[in-house]
Scaffold this motif. Structure first.
Motif, short mmCIF file in Angstrom:
data_model
loop_
_atom_site.label_atom_id
_atom_site.label_comp_id
_atom_site.label_asym_id
_atom_site.label_seq_id
_atom_site.Cartn_x
_atom_site.Cartn_y
_atom_site.Cartn_z
N ARG A 189 1.98 -0.74 -13.73
CA ARG A 189 2.83 -1.54 -12.85
C ARG A 189 3.52 -0.64 -11.82
O ARG A 189 3.57 -0.96 -10.63
CB ARG A 189 3.90 -2.30 -13.66
CG ARG A 189 4.78 -3.21 -12.80
CD ARG A 189 6.00 -3.68 -13.55
NE ARG A 189 6.89 -2.59 -13.91
CZ ARG A 189 7.74 -1.97 -13.07
NH1 ARG A 189 7.79 -2.32 -11.82
NH2 ARG A 189 8.52 -0.99 -13.49
N TYR A 207 1.07 0.58 -9.21
CA TYR A 207 0.74 -0.53 -8.31
C TYR A 207 1.87 -0.71 -7.29
O TYR A 207 1.62 -0.83 -6.08
CB TYR A 207 0.52 -1.80 -9.12
CG TYR A 207 0.27 -3.02 -8.29
CD1 TYR A 207 -0.98 -3.26 -7.72
CD2 TYR A 207 1.28 -3.95 -8.07
CE1 TYR A 207 -1.21 -4.39 -6.96
CE2 TYR A 207 1.05 -5.08 -7.31
CZ TYR A 207 -0.19 -5.29 -6.75
OH TYR A 207 -0.41 -6.40 -5.98
N GLU A 208 3.11 -0.71 -7.76
CA GLU A 208 4.24 -0.90 -6.85
C GLU A 208 4.39 0.27 -5.89
O GLU A 208 4.70 0.08 -4.71
CB GLU A 208 5.52 -1.11 -7.64
CG GLU A 208 5.58 -2.47 -8.30
CD GLU A 208 6.86 -2.71 -9.07
OE1 GLU A 208 7.73 -1.82 -9.12
OE2 GLU A 208 6.99 -3.81 -9.63
N GLY A 244 1.92 2.13 -4.82
CA GLY A 244 0.83 1.95 -3.87
C GLY A 244 1.19 0.94 -2.79
O GLY A 244 0.93 1.15 -1.61
N ASN A 245 1.79 -0.18 -3.21
CA ASN A 245 2.23 -1.19 -2.24
C ASN A 245 3.28 -0.62 -1.30
O ASN A 245 3.24 -0.88 -0.09
CB ASN A 245 2.78 -2.42 -2.95
CG ASN A 245 1.70 -3.30 -3.50
OD1 ASN A 245 0.54 -3.20 -3.10
ND2 ASN A 245 2.05 -4.16 -4.43
N LEU A 246 4.22 0.14 -1.83
CA LEU A 246 5.25 0.75 -1.00
C LEU A 246 4.62 1.72 0.00
O LEU A 246 4.97 1.73 1.18
CB LEU A 246 6.29 1.46 -1.86
CG LEU A 246 7.40 2.18 -1.12
CD1 LEU A 246 8.21 1.19 -0.29
CD2 LEU A 246 8.29 2.92 -2.10
N ARG A 276 1.57 1.65 1.22
CA ARG A 276 0.86 0.89 2.26
C ARG A 276 1.83 0.27 3.25
O ARG A 276 1.57 0.24 4.45
CB ARG A 276 -0.02 -0.18 1.61
CG ARG A 276 -1.30 0.39 0.98
CD ARG A 276 -2.22 -0.69 0.45
NE ARG A 276 -1.70 -1.31 -0.77
CZ ARG A 276 -1.81 -0.78 -1.98
NH1 ARG A 276 -2.41 0.38 -2.15
NH2 ARG A 276 -1.33 -1.42 -3.03
N MET A 277 2.98 -0.19 2.77
CA MET A 277 3.98 -0.78 3.66
C MET A 277 4.55 0.29 4.60
O MET A 277 4.71 0.04 5.80
CB MET A 277 5.11 -1.40 2.83
CG MET A 277 6.11 -2.15 3.65
SD MET A 277 7.31 -3.09 2.68
CE MET A 277 8.05 -1.85 1.66
N ASP A 306 3.03 3.12 5.50
CA ASP A 306 1.96 3.48 6.43
C ASP A 306 1.83 2.46 7.56
O ASP A 306 1.69 2.84 8.73
CB ASP A 306 0.62 3.59 5.70
CG ASP A 306 0.53 4.82 4.83
OD1 ASP A 306 1.36 5.75 4.99
OD2 ASP A 306 -0.38 4.86 3.97
#
Length: 86
Positions: A46, A49-50, A52-54, A56-57, A59
């Motif tokens: 988890r 995943y979070e 990775g999302n951060l 991407r945001m 970037d």
């Protein structure tokens, strides 16, 4: 008994994570160690995943900022000097 921050009492274990009390029980396996490892694996996935999302945001925000900076045309007081100014 305390193991890696877990307080183990019989077939239940507790740990404080980010200000929340987490309770894990042995369940059908009857092995609290297996239950703790399973919870930690889920929590690790988890968190990855979070993160990775951060990433991407961030970037995407940096890419938008870079495009905006290239297309803005105005050189504000914070824009670096380029070329010879003589």
């Amino acid at each position: 008994m305390t193991v890696y921050g877990w307080v183990i009492l019989g077939d239940a274990a507790t740990k404080r994570v980010n200000g929340q009390e987490v309770v894990v029980t042995a369940g059908k396996s009857g092995d609290i160690g297996v239950a703790i490892r399973a919870w930690e694996d889920v929590e690790r996935h988890r968190m990855l995943y979070e993160l990775g999302n951060l990433g991407r945001m961030v970037d995407a925000a940096l890419a938008r900022l870079q495009v905006h900076h290239r297309t803005s045309g105005s050189r504000g007081k914070h824009a670096p000097e380029t070329g010879n100014t003589r």
